[in-house]
Design an enzyme around this catalytic site. Structure first.
Site, PDB file in Angstrom:
ATOM      1  N   SER A   1       0.833  -1.209   0.000  1.00  0.00           N
ATOM      2  CA  SER A   1       0.000   0.000   0.000  1.00  0.00           C
ATOM      3  C   SER A   1       0.867   1.258   0.000  1.00  0.00           C
ATOM      4  CB  SER A   1      -0.878  -0.019   1.250  1.00  0.00           C
ATOM      5  OG  SER A   1      -1.643   1.154   1.311  1.00  0.00           O
TER       6      SER A   1
ATOM      7  N   LYS B   1      -3.909   1.911  -2.159  1.00  0.00           N
ATOM      8  CA  LYS B   1      -3.583   3.114  -1.369  1.00  0.00           C
ATOM      9  C   LYS B   1      -4.417   3.197  -0.091  1.00  0.00           C
ATOM     10  CE  LYS B   1      -1.673   7.146  -0.768  1.00  0.00           C
ATOM     11  NZ  LYS B   1      -1.275   6.827   0.614  1.00  0.00           N
TER      12      LYS B   1
ATOM     13  N   GLY C   1       1.470  11.272   4.780  1.00  0.00           N
ATOM     14  CA  GLY C   1       0.350  11.706   5.618  1.00  0.00           C
ATOM     15  C   GLY C   1      -1.002  11.183   5.155  1.00  0.00           C
TER      16      GLY C   1
ATOM     17  N   ASN D   1      -6.420  -1.565   2.160  1.00  0.00           N
ATOM     18  CA  ASN D   1      -5.672  -0.991   3.285  1.00  0.00           C
ATOM     19  C   ASN D   1      -6.467   0.196   3.842  1.00  0.00           C
ATOM     20  OD1 ASN D   1      -3.669   1.038   4.461  1.00  0.00           O
ATOM     21  ND2 ASN D   1      -2.378  -0.770   4.248  1.00  0.00           N
TER      22      ASN D   1
ATOM     23  N   CYS E   1       0.931   3.992  10.761  1.00  0.00           N
ATOM     24  CA  CYS E   1       1.452   5.130   9.988  1.00  0.00           C
ATOM     25  C   CYS E   1       2.183   6.082  10.921  1.00  0.00           C
ATOM     26  CB  CYS E   1       0.326   5.865   9.272  1.00  0.00           C
ATOM     27  SG  CYS E   1       0.934   7.330   8.421  1.00  0.00           S
TER      28      CYS E   1
ATOM     29  N   THR F   1       7.099   1.232   8.190  1.00  0.00           N
ATOM     30  CA  THR F   1       8.394   1.920   8.129  1.00  0.00           C
ATOM     31  C   THR F   1       8.974   2.221   9.515  1.00  0.00           C
ATOM     32  OG1 THR F   1       7.144   3.972   7.965  1.00  0.00           O
ATOM     33  CG2 THR F   1       7.946   3.008   5.914  1.00  0.00           C
TER      34      THR F   1
ATOM     35  N   GLY G   1       9.212  -5.147   3.907  1.00  0.00           N
ATOM     36  CA  GLY G   1      10.273  -4.340   4.494  1.00  0.00           C
ATOM     37  C   GLY G   1      11.543  -4.498   3.685  1.00  0.00           C
TER      38      GLY G   1
ATOM     39  N   GLY H   1       7.457  -2.805  -1.472  1.00  0.00           N
ATOM     40  CA  GLY H   1       7.076  -1.406  -1.298  1.00  0.00           C
ATOM     41  C   GLY H   1       7.992  -0.446  -2.015  1.00  0.00           C
TER      42      GLY H   1
HETATM   43  C1  SIN Z   1       1.826   7.871   4.793  1.00  0.00           C
HETATM   44  O1  SIN Z   1       0.812   8.046   4.097  1.00  0.00           O
HETATM   45  O2  SIN Z   1       2.312   8.775   5.464  1.00  0.00           O
HETATM   46  C2  SIN Z   1       2.488   6.518   4.827  1.00  0.00           C
HETATM   47  C3  SIN Z   1       1.566   5.486   5.303  1.00  0.00           C
HETATM   48  C4  SIN Z   1       2.180   4.557   6.296  1.00  0.00           C
HETATM   49  O3  SIN Z   1       3.398   4.547   6.482  1.00  0.00           O
HETATM   50  O4  SIN Z   1       1.445   3.814   6.931  1.00  0.00           O
END
Ligand code: SIN
Length: 303
Positions: free
Chosen positions: A21, A45, A72, A100, A131, A194, A244, A266
């Site tokens: 995603s 997304k 974000g 997601n 996130c 992440t 990852g 990813g």
């Molecule tokens: C993001 O949209 O900031 C990343 C989404 C995520 O890391 O879960």
């Protein structure tokens, strides 16, 4: 001939390779490059109840062996995703999808799950509680076992589709969170999101990312992902979608040996739009090289 199929909660996948995603749009954007039906599935997304513009720019910082993002959760909102994006994707992709969803409250997770539950194309609901780039949502649920469990319980109660909870590595003991969501009915785990990171611009002497910090992904985090998947495989009895820093068929085999039943790719999609295709095409030969006749037989084989 090598069998590279796998399955997640009874859903058969032709192969374990799934774009992660946030790195593959709604999937149809890649249909100009290749037939996306070769993919095991697509995790589209991350979707929230309302449309989100996302964080201020710059949102990306390049790093050695990876990148930091602070997007974000930019997305058009669940109504538009269900009403426009997914019907459009249906013209190009015929297999079950991974939806997601993200939220800032239990009610928001519930609403998004209810909407996704109505969509026939959706095979699995992947619940992002990890996130690192938004305040008051995402990671604040994912770093606390009770809060994580409450999201799993809430989503589980409003859908008959398999619920996979996407975990953050930014915790001391990821197995504690994994056990907590399993206890409240999660059907599987997606991991890892992440790692929180930062870059500083030497000219401005300020953080590169407008939001200061962001989520670090890419090949540098692969050993961390491998280690955490190995640990969680020993802690729970539900399947794991591993991710990852995966960028090759060898990485797919390694992360499946650690315990993943399927694998998301990813950051590599942002470097090479053909990454998933290249990995799927390379998998049979890599399996043969390591004496693997049936890829799903190796899940957790390193234990
Ligand atoms: C993001 O949209 O900031 C990343 C989404 C995520 O890391 O879960």
């Amino acid at each position: 001939m090598v069998d590279i199929s796998t399955s997640l909660s009874g859903i058969k996948l032709d192969n374990p390779v799934i774009p992660a995603s946030g790195t593959f749009g709604f999937g149809y954007e890649f249909a100009d490059y290749y037939d996306i039906n070769i993919l095991g599935s697509i995790s589209f997304k991350g979707t929230t109840a309302e449309p989100r513009f996302g964080n201020p720019t710059p949102r990306i910082a390049e790093c050695t062996e990876g990148l930091i993002n602070s997007v974000g959760l930019q997305n058009p909102g669940v109504e538009k995703v269900v009403g426009e994006e997914l019907p459009h994707l249906a013209k190009f992709y015929k297999k079950p999808l991974i939806a997601n969803i993200s939220g800032f409250s239990l009610d928001e997770y519930k609403l998004c799950a209810e909407k996704m539950n109505e969509v026939d194309q959706v095979g699995i609901i992947e619940v992002n509680i990890s996130c690192p780039n938004v305040h008051g949502g995402g990671i604040s649920f994912g770093t606390n076992p009770e809060a994580a469990a409450s999201v799993a319980k809430t989503v589980r109660s409003v859908t008959n589709k398999p619920v996979y909870i996407k975990l953050t590595p930014n915790v001391t003991d990821i197995t504690e969170i994994a056990r907590a969501v399993e206890a409240e009915g999660a059907d599987g785990i997606s991991m890892i999101n992440t790692l929180l990171g930062m870059r500083i611009n030497l000219r401005t002497k300020k953080p590169v990312i407008a939001n200061k910090m962001g989520g670090f992904s890419g090949p540098a985090i692969f050993p961390v992902a491998c280690r955490m998947i190995y640990q969680v495989y020993e802690a729970v009895n539900i399947p794991i979608i591993g991710m990852g820093g995966v960028r090759s068929a060898e990485d797919v085999v390694e992360i499946m040996l650690a315990g993943a039943s399927a694998v998301q790719v990813g950051a590599e999609n942002l470097v090479n739009p053909y990454a998933c295709k290249d990995i799927i095409e390379a998998l049979p030969a890599v399996c043969e090289k390591y004496g693997i006749n049936k890829l799903s037989d190796i899940i957790g084989g390193a234990h």
